[in-house]
Design a protein around this motif. Structure first.
Motif, short mmCIF file in Angstrom:
data_model
loop_
_atom_site.label_atom_id
_atom_site.label_comp_id
_atom_site.label_asym_id
_atom_site.label_seq_id
_atom_site.Cartn_x
_atom_site.Cartn_y
_atom_site.Cartn_z
N ASN A 6 0.98 -1.03 0.20
CA ASN A 6 0.02 -0.03 0.11
C ASN A 6 0.98 1.28 0.00
O ASN A 6 1.61 1.52 1.02
N THR A 60 1.65 5.40 -0.95
CA THR A 60 1.17 6.68 -1.34
C THR A 60 2.38 7.61 -1.53
O THR A 60 3.40 7.56 -0.57
N HIS A 71 -1.19 -1.34 -4.43
CA HIS A 71 -2.31 -0.48 -4.23
C HIS A 71 -1.70 1.10 -4.12
O HIS A 71 -0.84 1.21 -3.13
N THR A 91 -1.47 5.24 -4.36
CA THR A 91 -2.29 6.37 -4.30
C THR A 91 -1.29 7.55 -4.72
O THR A 91 -0.25 7.67 -4.01
N ARG A 147 -6.49 7.62 -6.35
CA ARG A 147 -6.33 6.27 -5.98
C ARG A 147 -6.74 5.33 -6.93
O ARG A 147 -7.73 5.63 -8.06
#
Length: 945
Positions: free
Chosen positions: A84, A86, A233, A235, A267
């Protein structure tokens, strides 16, 4: 047609008169075609500034690694499941640091495979925020208890974040490792980096990425090996008014305010299970055009002006048909929900096959029909086909480790021709495989310093060793042979679905192909797929097959360009191969035979008075030699009616003969005799094969007395072809309709009446196909005023293909101080983009005046060039090859060896093998010139009288 820049009449006439010499014609052919087929250019340049990181707490200089963090390969105790991530790239300079930066957070979920108290994860040039006093935070999942962190540090040499735990992770349990970090959004063309350009008078910044092969670790901490596949994932946080792209579709875009800054958060849908080197994320204010295939969006992204002027249209038009073709070819649907392709102002590779977001140089994706040449159009076609082919073979099914890079690149390099041929069926693009791949790889694989397609894993560990694998051998060697053996389309349709979303090694491929052979009606092989193919991939080189038509005997032998060179790499098969012999006799195709051993076979069907031609349509990876009587019969057939011999084989006869002569298998005059018939040849491929081989003579002779007589012979042979093109163009008033004719005709215009050409090219307009040749010859004929004018044109060019033509042509000047100034410019990113540094030096080295200047230049600045440009760049090896390709004297060999010795401490990175090959080639060149120069001069002089 678009206007070219203005050139004075005197300057134009001088350039055109110079163009009447044959050597300029040869150089012009290569220049005009402008293919820039540096396929295997998928590597970024090594980085520049490094943000301060913690020092390693243990030694990284031990000669024999002992601890896990001293090895370049990850331990096998942990396996990632998902990330995940970002990231927030800042597109303005940070006021406190004076740098462009990005910040990020990453949480990787991994499974423990073996009990361990150690976490080793890749991390390079990132400042990690301390979390509870350590570089990362560890959490147990699904009831697992995470041990506390004992200590952590950054191991700089091997590019790791190392975390020592107070207890052990438990096999079978899952954990999450979280990190916060900051990195520099540098202009180093690797990892997460920045690209800059000017549009509408203002500077603009793009945040973009290049992860292959070992640069994802520069963007976020990760298990950065191809077998460590996971779901990502992503973002992206970005400034308002910009657009964010990644591998998957954007599923949510919201505006927000963070620390007083208005931003947009985008996202993306989770990726498929994939390798870190295929990740991509981009923030820009680019625009796009859209098409579709089935339910998937196909988009071409580029600078807004380029999109508005339609420069992405051609790529979009061919992408849809090629995707449909590959779906049928691979027997598998396109595996993603969208297909983005983006042209970047700064990108060191030709293109990169990031899954769902393919990145390109502008010259490889954008095409302006008013300015770009037919060669530029072909480059877009073939590069797009290559990258789309990777969406299945390479991305869906991925190599396990970089020693098997050929599984990715070799296959895509072959299949690109099939996709391109489907999109442009009238171009006969598949015929060019022999020029762009086979002949190119023959030149390298005939050296004693070559290497097998598949090297041992322990030979490929460090980043430089990985980058070195991105070479001609990996891209061009053998997969097309396998395809010919097992029927077109058979290979991929039997393998892609089997290993979908996983990794594979070559032995898996052989296993499944062998099963398919046994279960497919009509398929039969004399040996197993393992037996046949292992000989081609586990030993370097290739054979020369000798056919004795008098005795009816066929033999093979390891072909070496320098027969006196020493091969010190052992071979598991004693350098023998299982060779498929496709052949014809007297113009009639005969049944295929197999050559299964070195001692050869007796085959009465190859004997007799009719000519024999082996390796029909160059379906096998080998050269062919004949007894002298058969050579004479083939030469006679070429002179009498060359069209009886297949087009590709005409090119191969010439290439085989010249290389057999350099290897002392046949005499040099026999090789030269294969060019006699060219006065009757009208097709591009045989001519290009001959010109490339004669270019070796130019390189060896253009500093000596043999050069003049060589020019005379070439002009004599090429004049009939000029007259042919004068006729089909109706005295140069029409553009030929055939694709290859458009390539050929450009060269022969230079033989036309100078006043007429001046009128057509300078007063009217320069056809896009002619620009590179005209620019080069005009700059060569001029001085500082013309050079400075062309330099300003280059700086003001808004179309990348036009800028590329001007940049290469600036190296054509014969004024030494201008070339030295240009060399200095090449290292100034404000003048020459970093992506173009090494190729600019290569252009200068290609000029006979510039070669010694470039050699002195890189020797004097090697430490800087290596540090700034060389560490991870495939193109860096081309620098050594280009600067040394004319070397043919004992003095130059001594200089080359001294260069190696003087810079042993600095190193040569991905150019290490190229340096060894340069020494080997120079040694062979010295012997060749000493043994052949007099004979060549005499033969050429006799032909011209």
């Amino acid at each position: 047609m678009a206007k070219g820049f203005y050139i004075s009449k005197n300057m134009g006439l001088a350039g055109l008169l110079m163009g009447t010499v044959a050597v300029v014609i040869i150089i012009a052919l290569a220049a005009v075609y402008d293919k820039e087929k540096t396929k295997n250019q998928n590597k970024p340049v090594d980085g520049v500034a490094m943000l301060t990181t913690a020092s390693p707490t243990t030694s990284s200089t031990l000669s024999t690694p002992k601890d896990p963090w001293e090895h370049y390969r990850l331990p096998d105790s942990l396996s990632p499941v998902s990330y995940n991530i970002t990231l927030w790239p800042r597109l303005v300079v940070n006021a406190s640091t004076g740098l462009y930066i990005f910040t990020g957070q990453s949480a990787v979920v991994f499974q423990c495979k073996k009990d361990t108290d150690l976490i080793v994860i890749h991390c390079n040039k990132l400042n990690l925020t301390l979390l509870n006093g350590h570089h990362a935070r560890l959490t147990g999942l699904d009831g697992a208890t995470a041990p506390t962190v004992k200590t952590s540090w950054l191991q700089v040499k091997t590019e790791y974040l190392v975390i020592q735990l107070n207890g052990k992770l438990t096999a079978g349990k899952s954990y999450r490792l979280s990190t916060d970090f900051q990195g520099e959004l540098a202009d180093d063309l690797k990892g997460f980096y920045r690209s800059e350009y000017t549009e509408d008078g203002g500077k603009k910044v793009v945040a973009t990425s290049q992860m292959q092969a070992t640069f994802a670790r520069k963007a976020f901490p990760c298990f950065d090996e191809p077998a460590m596949k996971a779901v990502f994932h992503i973002t992206l946080i970005h400034q308002r008014g910009t657009v964010a792209l990644s591998n998957g579709r954007d599923v949510e875009t919201v505006n927000s305010t963070i620390d007083g800054t208005e931003v947009t958060m985008t996202r993306f849908e989770p990726t498929k299970r994939m390798s870190t080197y295929l990740l991509a994320f981009i923030v820009s204010d680019f625009d796009h055009i859209t098409g579709s295939i089935e339910n998937n969006n196909v988009r071409i992204w580029a600078r807004r002006k380029a999109i508005a002027e339609g420069h992405g249209n051609y790529a979009l038009n061919v992408t849809g048909p090629m995707l449909k073709f590959f779906e049928r070819y691979y027997n598998a649907s396109y595996p993603l929900s969208k297909s983005d392709q983006i042209a970047l102002p700064d990108f060191n590779a030709g293109a990169m096959e990031n899954w769902g977001l393919i990145t390109y140089r502008e010259t490889a994706l954008l095409y302006d029909p008013a300015i770009s040449s037919v060669g530029n159009k072909e480059r877009v076609l073939t590069v797009v086909a290559h990258e789309l082919a990777h969406m299945w073979f390479g991305n869906l099914v991925t190599l396990r480790w970089w020693n098997d890079l050929w599984l990715n690149e070799g296959f895509a390099s072959y299949v690109e021709y099939l996709g391109a041929d489907y999109a442009e069926p009238t171009w006969n693009i598949k015929e060019q495989t022999i020029l762009n791949d086979v002949h190119k790889v023959f030149a390298v694989d005939a050296l004693a310093s070559s290497h097998p397609l598949s090297r041992k894993e322990e030979e490929v560990n460090q980043p430089d060793e990985i980058s070195e694998m991105f070479n001609t051998i990996s891209y061009s060697k053998v997969l097309y042979v396998l395809e010919n053996l097992l029927q077109q389309g058979f290979l991929c349709s039997r393998t892609s679905p089997t290993f979908a979303f996983n990794n594979t090694v070559y032995s898996d491929l052989w296993d499944h192909l062998q099963k398919a052979v046994l279960t497919t009606p009509g398929m039969s092989l004399p040996h197993t797929v393992h037996d046949i193919m292992n000989r081609w991939i586990l030993q370097m080189g290739f054979p020369v097959v000798t056919i004795d038509t008098a005795m009816g005997h066929i033999t093979q032998k390891h072909f070496l360009l320098d027969p006196d060179s020493v091969v010190d790499r052992p071979s598991p098969y004693n350098y023998t191969w299982l060779v498929p012999i496709k052949w014809m006799k007297g113009g009639v195709e005969r049944e295929q035979h197999w050559l299964l051993q070195e001692t050869g076979i007796s085959n009465a069907s190859v004997s007799g008075s009719e000519w024999v031609l082996a390796n029909l349509n160059v379906s096998g990876y080998y050269r062919v030699n004949y007894d002298m009587d058969n050579w004479e019969r083939l030469l006679n057939q070429l002179t009498t009616d060359h069209t009886v011999i297949p087009l590709i084989n005409r090119a191969q006869i010439v290439d085989d003969a010249f290389n057999l002569a350099r290897a002392k298998v046949i005499n040099t005059t026999l090789a030269l005799r294969t060019t006699r018939y060219l006065s009757q040849e009208r097709d591009y491929i045989p001519w290009e094969s001959a010109l490339r081989n004669l270019n070796y003579y130019i390189l060896m002779f253009d500093r000596g007395q043999a050069y003049g007589v060589l020019q005379g012979y070439l002009k004599m042979q090429i004049t009939p072809l000029f007259e042919y093109f004068r006729t089909i163009t109706v005295d140069w008033t029409r553009v030929p309709t055939g694709h290859n004719d458009q390539v050929n005709v450009i060269v022969f215009l230079l033989f036309n009446d100078a006043d007429f050409v001046f009128m057509q090219l300078f007063i009217d307009r320069i056809h896009p196909n002619l620009k590179k040749t005209v620019y080069c010859n005009a700059i060569a004929a001029g001085g500082v005023e013309e050079w400075d004018f062309a330099w300003q044109m280059f700086k003001n060019a808004t179309v990348a293909t036009e800028a590329a033509k001007l940049r290469s042509s600036l190296a054509c000047t014969k004024v030494p101080w201008l070339l030295n100034r240009y060399l200095d410019y090449s290292l100034d990113p404000a003048k020459i983009r970093k992506q173009d540094c090494t190729s600019t030096i290569n252009y200068i080295a290609g000029n006979v005046v510039g070669m010694p200047l470039a050699w002195d230049f890189i020797r004097a600045r090697w430490n800087y060039i290596y540090t700034e440009y060389g560490g991870g760049s495939f193109s860096f090896s081309n620098l050594i090859n280009s600067v040394t390709r004319r070397f043919s004297t004992e003095f130059e060999l001594k200089q080359l060896k001294q260069f190696k010795e003087d810079n042993a401490r600095v190193g040569f990175g991905s150019g290490t093998l190229a340096l060894e090959q340069a020494i080997e080639r120079t040694t062979a060149n010295i012997k060749w010139v000493a043994e052949n120069q007099e004979h060549v001069m005499k033969w050429l002089a006799n032909e011209c009288t």
